[in-house]
Scaffold this motif. Sequence first.
Motif, PDB file in Angstrom:
ATOM      1  N   ASN A  55      46.433-107.439 -11.293  1.00 47.99           N
ATOM      2  CA  ASN A  55      44.998-107.684 -11.352  1.00 47.99           C
ATOM      3  C   ASN A  55      44.556-108.830 -10.451  1.00 47.99           C
ATOM      4  OD1 ASN A  55      44.416-105.659 -13.206  1.00 47.99           O
ATOM      5  ND2 ASN A  55      44.939-106.983 -14.942  1.00 47.99           N
ATOM      6  N   PHE A  56      45.503-109.673 -10.083  1.00 47.89           N
ATOM      7  CA  PHE A  56      45.185-110.844  -9.269  1.00 47.89           C
ATOM      8  C   PHE A  56      46.064-110.851  -8.026  1.00 47.89           C
ATOM      9  CE2 PHE A  56      43.993-111.958 -13.550  1.00 47.89           C
ATOM     10  CZ  PHE A  56      42.742-112.550 -13.375  1.00 47.89           C
ATOM     11  N   LYS A  57      45.520-111.366  -6.928  1.00 43.97           N
ATOM     12  CA  LYS A  57      46.284-111.480  -5.687  1.00 43.97           C
ATOM     13  C   LYS A  57      47.330-112.580  -5.815  1.00 43.97           C
ATOM     14  CE  LYS A  57      43.600-109.523  -2.116  1.00 43.97           C
ATOM     15  NZ  LYS A  57      44.178-109.399  -0.821  1.00 43.97           N
ATOM     16  N   ARG A  58      48.417-112.426  -5.079  1.00 49.63           N
ATOM     17  CA  ARG A  58      49.493-113.419  -5.022  1.00 49.63           C
ATOM     18  C   ARG A  58      49.722-113.794  -3.560  1.00 49.63           C
ATOM     19  NH1 ARG A  58      53.846-113.394  -8.799  1.00 49.63           N
ATOM     20  NH2 ARG A  58      54.073-115.398  -7.798  1.00 49.63           N
ATOM     21  N   TYR A  59      50.089-115.050  -3.348  1.00 48.99           N
ATOM     22  CA  TYR A  59      50.285-115.556  -1.986  1.00 48.99           C
ATOM     23  C   TYR A  59      51.555-116.396  -1.896  1.00 48.99           C
ATOM     24  CZ  TYR A  59      45.447-114.211  -1.283  1.00 48.99           C
ATOM     25  OH  TYR A  59      44.287-113.497  -1.197  1.00 48.99           O
ATOM     26  N   VAL A  60      52.081-116.469  -0.694  1.00 49.14           N
ATOM     27  CA  VAL A  60      53.178-117.367  -0.369  1.00 49.14           C
ATOM     28  C   VAL A  60      52.632-118.369   0.640  1.00 49.14           C
ATOM     29  CG1 VAL A  60      55.445-117.545   0.723  1.00 49.14           C
ATOM     30  CG2 VAL A  60      54.942-115.604  -0.748  1.00 49.14           C
ATOM     31  N   ALA A  61      52.893-119.652   0.372  1.00 51.86           N
ATOM     32  CA  ALA A  61      52.403-120.704   1.266  1.00 51.86           C
ATOM     33  C   ALA A  61      53.099-120.633   2.612  1.00 51.86           C
ATOM     34  CB  ALA A  61      52.628-122.068   0.628  1.00 51.86           C
ATOM     35  N   GLY A  62      52.322-120.811   3.674  1.00 50.05           N
ATOM     36  CA  GLY A  62      52.849-120.792   5.036  1.00 50.05           C
ATOM     37  C   GLY A  62      52.774-122.161   5.678  1.00 50.05           C
ATOM     38  N   GLN A  63      52.640-122.175   6.982  1.00 54.62           N
ATOM     39  CA  GLN A  63      52.655-123.412   7.753  1.00 54.62           C
ATOM     40  C   GLN A  63      51.281-124.081   7.789  1.00 54.62           C
ATOM     41  OE1 GLN A  63      54.137-121.310  11.196  1.00 54.62           O
ATOM     42  NE2 GLN A  63      56.052-122.455  11.081  1.00 54.62           N
ATOM     43  N   LEU A  64      51.296-125.395   7.993  1.00 57.39           N
ATOM     44  CA  LEU A  64      50.064-126.168   8.120  1.00 57.39           C
ATOM     45  C   LEU A  64      49.628-126.235   9.580  1.00 57.39           C
ATOM     46  CD1 LEU A  64      50.883-129.111   5.721  1.00 57.39           C
ATOM     47  CD2 LEU A  64      49.052-127.445   5.436  1.00 57.39           C
ATOM     48  N   ASP A  65      48.320-126.307   9.784  1.00 59.36           N
ATOM     49  CA  ASP A  65      47.739-126.380  11.111  1.00 59.36           C
ATOM     50  C   ASP A  65      46.465-127.205  11.017  1.00 59.36           C
ATOM     51  OD1 ASP A  65      47.333-125.892  13.814  1.00 59.36           O
ATOM     52  OD2 ASP A  65      46.455-123.918  13.510  1.00 59.36           O
ATOM     53  N   GLY A  66      46.025-127.740  12.126  1.00 60.55           N
ATOM     54  CA  GLY A  66      44.768-128.469  12.124  1.00 60.55           C
ATOM     55  C   GLY A  66      44.403-128.961  13.516  1.00 60.55           C
ATOM     56  N   ALA A  67      43.115-129.187  13.718  1.00 59.98           N
ATOM     57  CA  ALA A  67      42.603-129.751  14.966  1.00 59.98           C
ATOM     58  C   ALA A  67      41.621-130.858  14.593  1.00 59.98           C
ATOM     59  CB  ALA A  67      41.923-128.677  15.811  1.00 59.98           C
ATOM     60  N   MET A  68      41.937-132.069  15.011  1.00 58.27           N
ATOM     61  CA  MET A  68      41.100-133.217  14.688  1.00 58.27           C
ATOM     62  C   MET A  68      39.882-133.250  15.611  1.00 58.27           C
ATOM     63  SD  MET A  68      44.109-136.094  14.323  1.00 58.27           S
ATOM     64  CE  MET A  68      42.985-137.418  13.914  1.00 58.27           C
ATOM     65  N   PRO A  69      38.672-133.337  15.046  1.00 59.84           N
ATOM     66  CA  PRO A  69      37.512-133.520  15.909  1.00 59.84           C
ATOM     67  C   PRO A  69      37.487-134.955  16.421  1.00 59.84           C
ATOM     68  CG  PRO A  69      36.851-133.662  13.625  1.00 59.84           C
ATOM     69  CD  PRO A  69      38.313-133.309  13.628  1.00 59.84           C
ATOM     70  N   MET A  70      36.870-135.152  17.567  1.00 54.56           N
ATOM     71  CA  MET A  70      36.693-136.497  18.104  1.00 54.56           C
ATOM     72  C   MET A  70      35.421-136.484  18.931  1.00 54.56           C
ATOM     73  SD  MET A  70      39.342-138.635  20.425  1.00 54.56           S
ATOM     74  CE  MET A  70      38.945-140.245  21.073  1.00 54.56           C
ATOM     75  N   GLU A  71      34.532-137.389  18.630  1.00 63.44           N
ATOM     76  CA  GLU A  71      33.291-137.458  19.407  1.00 63.44           C
ATOM     77  C   GLU A  71      32.729-138.863  19.374  1.00 63.44           C
ATOM     78  OE1 GLU A  71      29.938-135.630  16.553  1.00 63.44           O
ATOM     79  OE2 GLU A  71      31.500-134.214  17.117  1.00 63.44           O
ATOM     80  N   THR A 128      27.139-138.194  25.685  1.00 64.72           N
ATOM     81  CA  THR A 128      28.156-138.146  24.646  1.00 64.72           C
ATOM     82  C   THR A 128      29.346-137.306  25.093  1.00 64.72           C
ATOM     83  OG1 THR A 128      27.151-136.206  23.598  1.00 64.72           O
ATOM     84  CG2 THR A 128      26.452-138.377  22.787  1.00 64.72           C
ATOM     85  N   TYR A 129      30.406-137.399  24.336  1.00 64.16           N
ATOM     86  CA  TYR A 129      31.554-136.515  24.533  1.00 64.16           C
ATOM     87  C   TYR A 129      31.946-135.951  23.171  1.00 64.16           C
ATOM     88  CZ  TYR A 129      34.682-139.757  22.249  1.00 64.16           C
ATOM     89  OH  TYR A 129      35.278-140.547  21.301  1.00 64.16           O
ATOM     90  N   SER A 130      32.638-134.828  23.192  1.00 65.30           N
ATOM     91  CA  SER A 130      33.228-134.283  21.979  1.00 65.30           C
ATOM     92  C   SER A 130      34.478-133.521  22.382  1.00 65.30           C
ATOM     93  CB  SER A 130      32.249-133.367  21.230  1.00 65.30           C
ATOM     94  OG  SER A 130      31.934-132.239  22.016  1.00 65.30           O
ATOM     95  N   GLY A 131      35.357-133.364  21.447  1.00 62.68           N
ATOM     96  CA  GLY A 131      36.579-132.639  21.737  1.00 62.68           C
ATOM     97  C   GLY A 131      37.359-132.330  20.481  1.00 62.68           C
ATOM     98  N   GLU A 132      38.449-131.614  20.681  1.00 70.07           N
ATOM     99  CA  GLU A 132      39.371-131.304  19.593  1.00 70.07           C
ATOM    100  C   GLU A 132      40.770-131.705  19.999  1.00 70.07           C
ATOM    101  OE1 GLU A 132      37.593-127.573  17.073  1.00 70.07           O
ATOM    102  OE2 GLU A 132      39.274-127.220  18.416  1.00 70.07           O
ATOM    103  N   MET A 133      41.462-132.322  19.062  1.00 70.25           N
ATOM    104  CA  MET A 133      42.842-132.718  19.254  1.00 70.25           C
ATOM    105  C   MET A 133      43.695-131.825  18.349  1.00 70.25           C
ATOM    106  SD  MET A 133      42.033-136.863  19.309  1.00 70.25           S
ATOM    107  CE  MET A 133      43.291-137.177  18.151  1.00 70.25           C
ATOM    108  N   GLN A 134      44.267-130.784  18.934  1.00 67.72           N
ATOM    109  CA  GLN A 134      45.102-129.851  18.182  1.00 67.72           C
ATOM    110  C   GLN A 134      46.384-130.556  17.761  1.00 67.72           C
ATOM    111  OE1 GLN A 134      44.726-126.501  17.149  1.00 67.72           O
ATOM    112  NE2 GLN A 134      46.591-127.028  16.045  1.00 67.72           N
TER     113      GLN A 134
END
Length: 145
Positions: A55-71, A128-134
């Motif tokens: 009745n409910f979905k099940r998941y397995v945890a995977g890898q972490l990811d992220g991109a830091m904003p900077m401006e 101004t500037y903006s960007g992403e730091m993966q």
Amino acid sequence: MSTPPDPTFTHGSKAELWIGTRDAPTTLQEVSERANNTGLPLERDKADVTTFKGNFKRYVAGQLDGAMPMEGPFDSWLDEVLFELATSDVSPNFRYRPIGAGAGKPEYLGKFLVTKYEISSEASGAATYSGEMQIDGEVTRAIQA
């Protein structure tokens, strides 16, 4: 179970951001006075392992990811650093202190790639500037001594 300590709320203006450069990726330069927005958004992959008759979905945890904003406001020195990083394949180090420096305060350390860099100028506003730091690899959390 022990009672958690009283919260220590801090204004965002106390944050610190340090980054390496293309030519010195492990030597950190503080860029806090050249930025006015950043963060550490982490997102975990998940794999759906739901089976029939559940009745409910099940998941397995995977890898972490992220991109830091900077401006922030445009700055010639930081423009040179970010442009060089955006046009190279160097993964310099970073240090992010969300509530500033001081004993007992957290800091996050890792490596990043500049995957987005934008400069903007408006007739009625500041350049101004903006960007992403993966984030490139593992991020560690430490407590400042």
